[in-house]
Design a protein around this motif. Structure first.
Motif, PDB file in Angstrom:
ATOM      1  N   THR A   1      37.944  44.257  38.036  1.00 31.70           N
ATOM      2  CA  THR A   1      36.897  44.442  37.027  1.00 31.70           C
ATOM      3  C   THR A   1      37.373  43.985  35.661  1.00 31.70           C
ATOM      4  OG1 THR A   1      35.863  46.255  38.172  1.00 31.70           O
ATOM      5  CG2 THR A   1      35.500  46.144  35.835  1.00 31.70           C
ATOM      6  N   VAL A   2      38.589  44.398  35.274  1.00 26.86           N
ATOM      7  CA  VAL A   2      39.072  44.037  33.943  1.00 26.86           C
ATOM      8  C   VAL A   2      39.190  42.521  33.817  1.00 26.86           C
ATOM      9  CG1 VAL A   2      41.031  44.196  32.390  1.00 26.86           C
ATOM     10  CG2 VAL A   2      40.226  46.219  33.541  1.00 26.86           C
TER      11      VAL A   2
ATOM     12  N   VAL B   1      40.448  48.225  39.596  1.00 31.09           N
ATOM     13  CA  VAL B   1      40.500  48.183  38.137  1.00 31.09           C
ATOM     14  C   VAL B   1      40.866  46.778  37.673  1.00 31.09           C
ATOM     15  CG1 VAL B   1      41.733  49.038  36.132  1.00 31.09           C
ATOM     16  CG2 VAL B   1      41.055  50.616  37.899  1.00 31.09           C
TER      17      VAL B   1
ATOM     18  N   VAL C   1      35.621  40.979  33.650  1.00 30.73           N
ATOM     19  CA  VAL C   1      34.915  41.290  32.408  1.00 30.73           C
ATOM     20  C   VAL C   1      35.524  40.514  31.245  1.00 30.73           C
ATOM     21  CG1 VAL C   1      34.509  43.103  30.724  1.00 30.73           C
ATOM     22  CG2 VAL C   1      34.027  43.529  33.099  1.00 30.73           C
ATOM     23  N   MET C   2      36.862  40.454  31.188  1.00 28.93           N
ATOM     24  CA  MET C   2      37.500  39.757  30.074  1.00 28.93           C
ATOM     25  C   MET C   2      37.165  38.263  30.107  1.00 28.93           C
ATOM     26  SD  MET C   2      38.976  41.917  28.232  1.00 28.93           S
ATOM     27  CE  MET C   2      39.025  43.676  28.447  1.00 28.93           C
TER      28      MET C   2
END
Lengths: 167, 192, 124
Positions: A121-122, A118, A125-126
């Motif tokens: 990915t976060v 998690v 992506v951010m």
């Protein structure tokens, strides 16, 4: 931004503690408030501060496209992969009990890996979203100098297709 | 004491929301929305949802404010004054709000330990998660273990949204810039 | 009466915030403002969930070795925790659309965009 030496220096000083704090939040999430979502965002904040002060060109040197874009998928795949691993080891999908000899250890390992997925990915992506916004109309020269990136060829063919459509 | 802090923070948030409706300078509205998020994060701390407060402070007050500012940098800083005043939205909002307030009259009171929400699934998590899963933070064990599917889905949504933004913004940039710059590394010059 | 007001105060303010966001979305023509309105709406839904999960005299849902036995409901926290991050990702998608609309139409006001659309349809 060449003139703001206070901002530049303090950004350089702040970045490592922010990243360290993100890692603490990531791996201490089992015991206190925190976890992958928060850690990913805080880790991304370090890069965002860097971009705000040093501009998107240097930011892309720190977090190049060929790192951030695949990382978006790596996190999800790590998460789904933990599920597949439990499936192969004889449990249900995402049943971490089977990951180790002791169900508690299995759960611990599973939660750690899943939260890491998690977080990755976060973070990716951010950072990608922010750099997409910042680099959108700016003079992101680094892109032109980077034809050898793994994405150049694919997008080149995409552009070909689009131009064919127009013609 | 907690109630007083709660009431004061709630009142601040209401004021911030109403000022945000009235202001036309989008720059000020975005700054207020950052304040709004920070207020809600403090409220989450008062309401004992520390994980949520943490996330809201980092995401709502940090990232989304920065994203909105970068959007304003690419678009406009001010909103155009309205051409005419339309009373319909106000009526719709008032009627919906009144219906919702009527609906709350039957709800269990704030903070009531006997409310139905605390007697169905939550006790299982509170009582059994330290034994079954292990981590002391119940939110983590529910998030990653009991509701692992849910979180996998949410992560996929974040991934998809990220890909969407990259396609929308990076794609258009390449289409405009590349033919104009004359340097066409993708092998496009043979055709143009 | 006072007890009812105190007991439901949180929900009423949450509804006020919700309606403020809703009003911004439906009454304002500026697309960036609409997204900010959606954000207000979203935060108020988060508050609604967390208010419902609160237990008077409870503590945060982290196991207390000294043996506290009244914890705040962890379930709304989990749901909202993920919703916040998903919310910012979808907000970013909406903002990216806003940027692209601004590039295609040169404006962010809904009625002007519709006028341009009508004109283009007329020309076609």
């Amino acid at each position: 931004m060449r003139l703001y030496s206070v901002l530049r220096t303090s950004t350089k000083l702040l970045m490592p503690p922010i990243m360290l704090f993100a890692l603490y939040v990531q791996f201490h999430g089992d015991y206190g408030p925190g976890g992958g979502f928060q850690a990913g965002v805080i880790f991304a904040v370090a890069f965002i501060v860097f971009t705000l002060i040093f501009g998107p060109v240097r930011a892309r040197q720190v977090a190049p496209r060929w790192v951030t874009t695949p990382m978006c998928a790596v996190g999800v795949l790590l998460y789904a992969g933990v599920g597949l691993a439990t499936l192969l080891m004889g449990g249900e999908y995402l049943n971490y009990n089977v990951l180790a000899h002791d169900p508690h250890h299995g759960q611990h390992l599973g939660i750690l890996l899943v939260e890491l997925g998690v977080g990755i990915t976060v973070w990716a992506v951010m950072v990608s979203i922010f750099l997409a916004f910042v680099g959108h109309d700016g003079d992101d020269e680094e892109e032109d100098d980077d034809p050898a990136s793994a994405w150049g060829c694919d997008e080149g063919t995409l552009i070909d297709a689009r131009e064919d459509d127009r013609a | 004491m907690e109630h007083i802090i709660d009431i004061v923070l709630m009142a601040f948030m209401a004021v911030a929301a109403i000022v945000m409706i009235r202001l036309r300078s989008l720059f000020a509205v975005v700054m207020l929305s950052g304040i709004f998020s920070l207020l809600s994060a403090s409220l989450f701390v008062v309401l004992d949802a520390v994980d949520v407060a943490f996330t809201e402070a980092a995401v709502g007050a940090g990232i989304s404010t920065v994203l909105m500012l970068s959007t304003l940098a690419l678009t406009f800083r001010d909103e155009r004054p309205p051409r005419r005043r339309d009373p319909v939205p106000l009526v719709v909002v008032l009627v919906t709000g009144a219906a919702l307030v009527y609906g709350t009259l039957d709800m269990p009171h704030f903070g009531d330990p006997d409310a139905p929400i605390h007697h169905h699934v939550a006790p299982r998590y509170i009582v059994d998660s330290p034994v079954e899963v292990g981590p002391p933070n119940m939110v983590t064990s529910v998030l990653a273990s009991y509701r692992g599917y849910d979180t996998l889905g949410e992560t996929t949504v974040i991934f998809t949204a990220g890909i969407g933004v990259m396609v929308l913004l990076a794609g258009s940039w390449r289409r405009r810039r590349r033919p104009a710059s004359g340097r066409t590394p993708g092998g496009t010059e043979t055709r143009s | 009466m006072l007890e009812t007001v105190l007991g439901l105060y949180n929900y009423w303010i949450v509804i006020l915030l919700m309606m403020a966001g809703f009003y911004t979305v439906i009454a304002r023509g500026n697309l960036a403002k609409k997204i900010i309105g959606l954000n207000i709406f979203q935060t108020s839904v988060f508050l609604l969930y967390i208010s419902m999960g609160y237990v008077e005299g409870g503590t945060a849902p982290i196991v207390d070795p000294d043996g506290a036995d009244l914890y705040t409901n962890p379930l709304p926290s989990v749901l909202i925790l993920t919703a916040i991050v998903v919310g910012v990702a979808t907000t970013a998608l909406g903002l990216a659309l806003v940027v692209r609309i601004r590039e295609s139409y040169g404006t962010l006001e809904e009625d002007e965009i519709l006028e341009i659309e009508d004109r283009r349809d007329g020309e076609a």
